[in-house]
Design a protein around this motif. Structure first.
Motif, PDB file in Angstrom:
ATOM      1  N   ASN A 439       0.819  -1.216   0.000  1.00  0.00           N
ATOM      2  CA  ASN A 439       0.000   0.000   0.000  1.00  0.00           C
ATOM      3  C   ASN A 439       0.851   1.263   0.000  1.00  0.00           C
ATOM      4  N   PHE A 440       1.989   1.245   0.700  1.00  0.00           N
ATOM      5  CA  PHE A 440       2.833   2.455   0.755  1.00  0.00           C
ATOM      6  C   PHE A 440       3.552   2.702  -0.571  1.00  0.00           C
ATOM      7  N   ILE A 441       3.902   1.623  -1.266  1.00  0.00           N
ATOM      8  CA  ILE A 441       4.533   1.795  -2.583  1.00  0.00           C
ATOM      9  C   ILE A 441       3.500   2.325  -3.575  1.00  0.00           C
ATOM     10  N   ASN A 442       2.294   1.819  -3.462  1.00  0.00           N
ATOM     11  CA  ASN A 442       1.220   2.292  -4.340  1.00  0.00           C
ATOM     12  C   ASN A 442       0.960   3.782  -4.121  1.00  0.00           C
ATOM     13  N   GLN A 443       0.936   4.183  -2.850  1.00  0.00           N
ATOM     14  CA  GLN A 443       0.756   5.606  -2.540  1.00  0.00           C
ATOM     15  C   GLN A 443       1.904   6.429  -3.132  1.00  0.00           C
ATOM     16  N   ALA A 444       3.116   5.913  -3.004  1.00  0.00           N
ATOM     17  CA  ALA A 444       4.286   6.651  -3.518  1.00  0.00           C
ATOM     18  C   ALA A 444       4.186   6.827  -5.029  1.00  0.00           C
ATOM     19  N   ILE A 445       3.743   5.780  -5.721  1.00  0.00           N
ATOM     20  CA  ILE A 445       3.639   5.860  -7.184  1.00  0.00           C
ATOM     21  C   ILE A 445       2.611   6.908  -7.591  1.00  0.00           C
ATOM     22  N   THR A 446       1.461   6.910  -6.934  1.00  0.00           N
ATOM     23  CA  THR A 446       0.422   7.891  -7.259  1.00  0.00           C
ATOM     24  C   THR A 446       0.913   9.315  -7.007  1.00  0.00           C
ATOM     25  N   ALA A 447       1.582   9.495  -5.862  1.00  0.00           N
ATOM     26  CA  ALA A 447       2.078  10.833  -5.516  1.00  0.00           C
ATOM     27  C   ALA A 447       3.168  11.278  -6.491  1.00  0.00           C
ATOM     28  N   TRP A 448       4.014  10.345  -6.877  1.00  0.00           N
ATOM     29  CA  TRP A 448       5.110  10.631  -7.818  1.00  0.00           C
ATOM     30  C   TRP A 448       4.534  11.084  -9.165  1.00  0.00           C
ATOM     31  N   GLN A 449       3.497  10.392  -9.595  1.00  0.00           N
ATOM     32  CA  GLN A 449       2.875  10.771 -10.867  1.00  0.00           C
ATOM     33  C   GLN A 449       2.190  12.131 -10.749  1.00  0.00           C
ATOM     34  N   ALA A 450       1.526  12.360  -9.599  1.00  0.00           N
ATOM     35  CA  ALA A 450       0.813  13.627  -9.417  1.00  0.00           C
ATOM     36  C   ALA A 450       1.768  14.807  -9.369  1.00  0.00           C
ATOM     37  N   ALA A 451       3.000  14.551  -8.940  1.00  0.00           N
ATOM     38  CA  ALA A 451       3.987  15.637  -8.816  1.00  0.00           C
ATOM     39  C   ALA A 451       4.939  15.665 -10.002  1.00  0.00           C
ATOM     40  N   GLY A 452       4.471  15.196 -11.143  1.00  0.00           N
ATOM     41  CA  GLY A 452       5.238  15.339 -12.379  1.00  0.00           C
ATOM     42  C   GLY A 452       6.398  14.387 -12.533  1.00  0.00           C
ATOM     43  N   GLU A 453       6.383  13.301 -11.781  1.00  0.00           N
ATOM     44  CA  GLU A 453       7.428  12.271 -11.874  1.00  0.00           C
ATOM     45  C   GLU A 453       8.822  12.822 -11.592  1.00  0.00           C
ATOM     46  N   GLN A 454       8.878  13.874 -10.790  1.00  0.00           N
ATOM     47  CA  GLN A 454      10.168  14.300 -10.242  1.00  0.00           C
ATOM     48  C   GLN A 454      10.562  13.288  -9.169  1.00  0.00           C
ATOM     49  N   PRO A 455      11.872  13.146  -8.897  1.00  0.00           N
ATOM     50  CA  PRO A 455      12.278  12.203  -7.845  1.00  0.00           C
ATOM     51  C   PRO A 455      11.491  12.442  -6.549  1.00  0.00           C
ATOM     52  N   LEU A 456      11.022  11.362  -5.945  1.00  0.00           N
ATOM     53  CA  LEU A 456      10.133  11.523  -4.792  1.00  0.00           C
ATOM     54  C   LEU A 456      10.344  10.414  -3.773  1.00  0.00           C
ATOM     55  N   LYS A 457      10.342  10.828  -2.522  1.00  0.00           N
ATOM     56  CA  LYS A 457      10.370   9.836  -1.446  1.00  0.00           C
ATOM     57  C   LYS A 457       9.128   9.992  -0.573  1.00  0.00           C
ATOM     58  N   LEU A 458       8.410   8.906  -0.412  1.00  0.00           N
ATOM     59  CA  LEU A 458       7.273   8.900   0.509  1.00  0.00           C
ATOM     60  C   LEU A 458       7.736   8.307   1.833  1.00  0.00           C
ATOM     61  N   THR A 459       7.420   8.987   2.919  1.00  0.00           N
ATOM     62  CA  THR A 459       7.717   8.439   4.250  1.00  0.00           C
ATOM     63  C   THR A 459       6.460   8.501   5.097  1.00  0.00           C
ATOM     64  N   TRP A 460       6.139   7.393   5.715  1.00  0.00           N
ATOM     65  CA  TRP A 460       4.968   7.371   6.589  1.00  0.00           C
ATOM     66  C   TRP A 460       5.275   8.004   7.937  1.00  0.00           C
ATOM     67  N   SER A 461       4.283   8.685   8.479  1.00  0.00           N
ATOM     68  CA  SER A 461       4.340   9.088   9.881  1.00  0.00           C
ATOM     69  C   SER A 461       4.139   7.837  10.738  1.00  0.00           C
ATOM     70  N   ARG A 462       4.457   7.932  12.001  1.00  0.00           N
ATOM     71  CA  ARG A 462       4.203   6.791  12.893  1.00  0.00           C
ATOM     72  C   ARG A 462       2.700   6.487  12.971  1.00  0.00           C
TER      73      ARG A 462
END
Lengths: 731, 167
Positions: A439-462
């Motif tokens: 689920n976190f990788i899926n979220q990262a992919i969606t966010a990466w696409q939404a932000a123009g496929e610039q390099p992106l790191k998703l980090t979850w809060s606790r």
């Protein structure tokens, strides 16, 4: 499954010279040429897509398909290979295998487990469904089930290394024109002692690479071991002490942006709309806001800014079908199922439990949902480079994660590169067994696409980590036992609402003439994941609490009672006797008001007994000291095994004392370490570990010490008059 | 623009006053040895020293750091010149996954340093030899960081042994 593939040892010349050996099974044999193609396309320098490589300078590289999460698998694999090749410790190096199909270990497991031995325990589950979704063995590069040393290491890398040594010796015999029996290994050389001539492994490697591969190489006798059984130092120790280990969360890509998540209230909830998108986009350096799986993602140029903005998002959540459910309602469904004989499945039956008479003991038990809570929250990094999409993350199954990225983006294997990182803990959370774990990788992919496929790191809060985990299951059980005149149980009936994939792990080992174990189990909406020690974390608490209740009813010493109930020669007998001796075991209340409790359980090919000394202060247990006796067969690295026992016991104690995930209005109630508590130094007991060594094949160690303390602590409290039958004991 | 002194070097950073020190260290200065664990000051993975005292940097706004000296794991010691705590961490082979260990060691180092100076003031230098070694209970009371791998037995032994050197 009726797979009967056999293993094939394979070898070839390594790029840059040298000899590479490995193992192929079924599909992987066919795939050998792919390996070379991958090597040409993806790998640098002298890496070869085989596990053990002897280089021209006589150093040896082990390519580990297993990832590190603290368990020390790389260390153990290196020791096994160094042993069989008979090389000095300084000459071996372990590297993470590339995330390519050539290094999938599904083949190994399938070939060795299914072809060579009866499936038992966890592997039945592993092989038959969880990790083979879609039946694609080549997407599996799994670390889990305490398998790294037992299967990859002991059953395959060891054999591959033995074959390599045999080939080096054959090459040396030909070069020196002597009989192979006159040769010995010394400092990575093959030495002809009587003439004093020698050739280095590195010099021999290209010659050996032309020779046929022995299919049944002779492995070393245990009496000759000089690496196995030694406490070599793990290669990552210094980096972890000086803070230079690069975890997934530390991945740095030029121009990287950061995504943070605000999650839905409901488990697996979905967001209908974002109410204040313009406000969020107006926040400092926010680049994008988008609906993702299970929440909303905000992308900004700093992770804190992204999280601040995410926390400010107002969104409308779709009404969930499970909003009416909570822990109590789920438990009520389970209890109702236990009332219905027709829904029960027998998993073990012998004798007749209905006709026995005598002193009767009945008890019910409950264990809650649990989260994994690794210290490093889930994260994933995506970027484009060299015409490919790159992904980076820590994971127990990086190849499956790569496949998830490929599938989600509609790309092929050569269009995606994946970089596995050392994990800041995992305990099953990162053991991707299917899309749901990603689920976190899926979220990262969606966010990466939404932000123009610039390099992106998703980090979850606790908070997201706690609420979007997949959980150890909640379970309930009812027991009924009947004692004979002499206090021994003649009957044992256990009914549980608990998943039982592995009857051997769920049914008590005690020799009780009349036994019935039944189970009912249906999936709830609360998503499930393997949790360190898997089902044993549930069944050990149930079984080892109940046998203790029988001992108590029989007014017997609970430790001796267990020994007497085990079949002669059972491995647990010796662990019980060892734990008794090392703890100075005493039944009953001790002079200082504390008491000892015991639990013994076998799992992942190892037998373990733990004794806990416990006081009750202000109505709460205080665990002073724990003694752990382990029989894990052959010990590869004693210091490493001790560390896993120590860590496993603390992990188990956290579950015993504090661990609970409550469901509330269809969502997870807990959010961070204040309400999902962990054992800390102040409540960490003194731990004593003793290894019972046997020169047989190695058993698992990473998960083996986890399940016992829930029962051992409860059993000690029972001596003091307060037996807990539900976990957590404190909450 | 806030100025910041970290491991003896001075930096200027252009961030909001409310941004926690942790994220300034990690993302503005690239010092990623300090870890994010909970964001609420509960786990201690983000522990750094402010003027020698252990502080949880995930809840410390950059504005409140001021001109204080910040020390991170990168400034505690190196492989060539390890801090006594790090020497013992290696000797006792403490880390498993290792993620909490930078914060854990920063807590241990501050505890030992603080304890020595307190004793110094309270009891004078002559008493130090008698109290050179910390007790398990003192360690447990002072270090409240979370290690999910459960390395506490080794952490305790390492801190007790390091106390002999630090004092």
């Amino acid at each position: 499954m009726s797979v009967t593939r056999r293993r094939v040892l394979i070898a070839g010349a390594a790029v840059g010279g040298g000899l590479a050996v490995g193992l192929a099974v079924g599909l992987a044999t066919v795939n050998f040429h792919d390996r070379r193609a991958h090597q040409a396309a993806d790998l640098e320098g002298d890496l070869v897509a085989l596990w053990v490589q002897i280089r021209p300078d006589s150093t040896v590289v082990v390519l580990s398909p297993h990832t590190e999460m603290g368990q020390g698998a790389h260390l153990g694999l290196a020791q096994i290979v160094a042993e069989e090749l008979d090389i000095p410790w300084e000459r071996i190096e372990v590297r993470q295998a590339p995330v390519e199909t050539g290094f999938s270990n599904g083949n190994v497991i399938q070939g060795f487990v299914l072809a060579d031995q009866k499936l038992t325990g966890f592997f039945q589950r592993v092989v038959e469904n969880a990790f083979f979704l879609g039946g694609d063995l080549l997407t599996m590069q799994m670390t889990g089930g305490s398998t790294s040393l037992r299967f990859t290491g002991w059953r395959s890398m060891r054999v591959a290394a033995a074959a390599a040594k045999q080939m080096l010796f054959a090459a040396a015999a030909a070069e020196l024109d002597v009989n192979v029996t006159e040769l010995v290994a010394e400092d990575a050389h093959v030495v002809h002692e009587s003439s004093g001539r020698s050739l280095s492994y590195g010099a021999l490697a290209p010659i050996a690479a032309q020779l046929p591969v022995p299919q049944s190489p002779v492995t070393k006798d245990a009496s000759m071991y000089r690496h196995v059984g030694k406490s070599h130092v793990r290669p990552d120790l210094a980096d972890k002490v000086f803070g230079t280990t690069e975890y997934g969360i530390d991945r740095d890509v030029s121009g990287m942006q950061f995504a943070a998540i605000i999650g839905t209230q409901q488990i697996r909830g979905s967001v209908v709309s974002i109410e204040n998108e313009a406000d969020i986009l107006a926040m400092r350096d926010v680049a994008a806001v988008t609906i993702v799986q299970e929440g909303v993602a905000v992308v900004a140029d700093n992770p804190w800014r992204a999280q601040q903005a995410a926390n400010a998002v107002k969104f409308v959540e779709a009404p969930g079908p499970n909003a009416a459910h909570d822990t109590a309602s789920l438990r009520a469904l389970m209890e109702a199922a236990l009332d219905d004989d027709e829904r029960m499945t027998e998993i073990m039956s012998r004798g007749d439990v209905t006709t026995q008479t005598g002193k009767t003991v009945e008890a019910s038990y409950f264990v809650p949902f649990l989260a994994h809570a690794p210290m490093e929250p889930m994260n994933g990094t995506l970027w484009r480079e060299g015409g490919r999409v790159h992904g980076a993350s820590g994971g127990q199954n990086p190849l499956m994660t790569k496949n998830f990225v490929m599938k989600t983006l509609g790309l092929t294997a050569d269009q995606v590169a994946f970089h596995p990182h050392t994990m800041g803990g995992s305990f099953g959370r990162r053991a991707a067994g299917g899309d749901d774990m990603h689920n976190f990788i899926n979220q990262a992919i969606t966010a990466w696409q939404a932000a123009g496929e610039q390099p992106l790191k998703l980090t979850w809060s606790r908070e997201v980590e706690t609420r979007q985990d997949r959980y150890r299951k909640q379970a309930v059980a009812r027991y009924r036992g009947v004692l004979a005149e002499d206090g021994r149980p003649v009957s044992w009936q256990a009914d549980g609402y608990a998943e039982v994939n592995i009857p051997d792990d769920a049914v008590t080992a005690y020799a009780i003439p009349n036994l019935l174990q039944r189970t009912v189990h249906e999936e709830t909406f609360v998503p499930y994941a393997y949790w360190r020690s898997v089902e044993a974390s549930i069944h050990c608490f149930f079984n080892e609490s109940f046998v203790d209740e029988l001992a108590q009813a029989a007014e017997a010493d609970p430790l001796q009672y267990r020994i007497d109930l085990l079949p002669k020669g059972h491995r647990l007998r010796q662990t019980l006797a060892t734990a008794r001796d090392m703890s100075g075991w005493q039944a009953g209340v001790l002079p200082d008001g504390s008491a000892m409790g015991v639990a013994a359980y076998e799992l992942f090919g190892s037998a373990c007994c733990q004794v806990a000394r416990v006081s009750i202060i202000d109505d709460k247990p205080v665990v002073h000291e724990v003694w752990c006796a382990l029989d894990c067969g052959l010990v590869i690295n004693p210091n490493s095994v001790e560390a896993q026992m120590q860590g496993g016991m603390i992990f188990g104690l956290t579950a015993a004392l504090y661990g609970v995930i409550d469901i509330e209005d269809g969502g997870v109630k807990q959010s961070n370490f204040h309400d999902y508590r962990m054992v800390k130094l102040a409540d960490a007991p003194r731990l004593h570990v003793k290894l019972i060594e046997r020169n047989e094949s190695p058993g698992g160690v990473g998960e083996v010490a986890v399940p016992h303390l829930s029962a051992a602590v409860a059993n000690a409290m029972a001596v003091l008059g307060k037996r807990p039958r539900e976990l957590p004991i404190i909450g | 623009m806030p100025k910041l002194t970290v491991n003896g070097s001075e930096y200027e950073v252009d961030v909001e006053p409310a941004m926690p020190l942790l994220w300034v260290l990690r993302e503005e200065l690239g010092l990623r040895g300090t870890k994010f664990g909970c964001g609420k000051g509960l786990c201690g993975a983000c522990t750094v020293h402010i003027n020698g005292r252990a502080v949880r940097s995930c809840i410390l706004p950059i504005a409140s750091v001021g001109e204080a000296e910040v020390t991170t794991i990168e400034g505690l010691g190196t492989a060539e010149a390890p801090h006594p705590v790090q020497e013992q961490w290696i000797r006792h082979r403490v880390p498993q996954c290792g993620y909490c260990q930078p914060g854990m060691q920063m807590s241990a180092a501050a505890f030992l340093a603080g304890r020595t100076s307190q004793d110094d003031m309270a009891e004078g230098p002559d008493s130090l030899n008698n109290r050179a070694t910390v007790t398990d209970a003192e360690v447990a009371a002072a270090i409240t960081n979370i290690c999910r791998c459960g390395c506490y037995e080794r952490i305790r032994r390492a801190v007790v042994d390091a106390s002999k050197e630090v004092s």
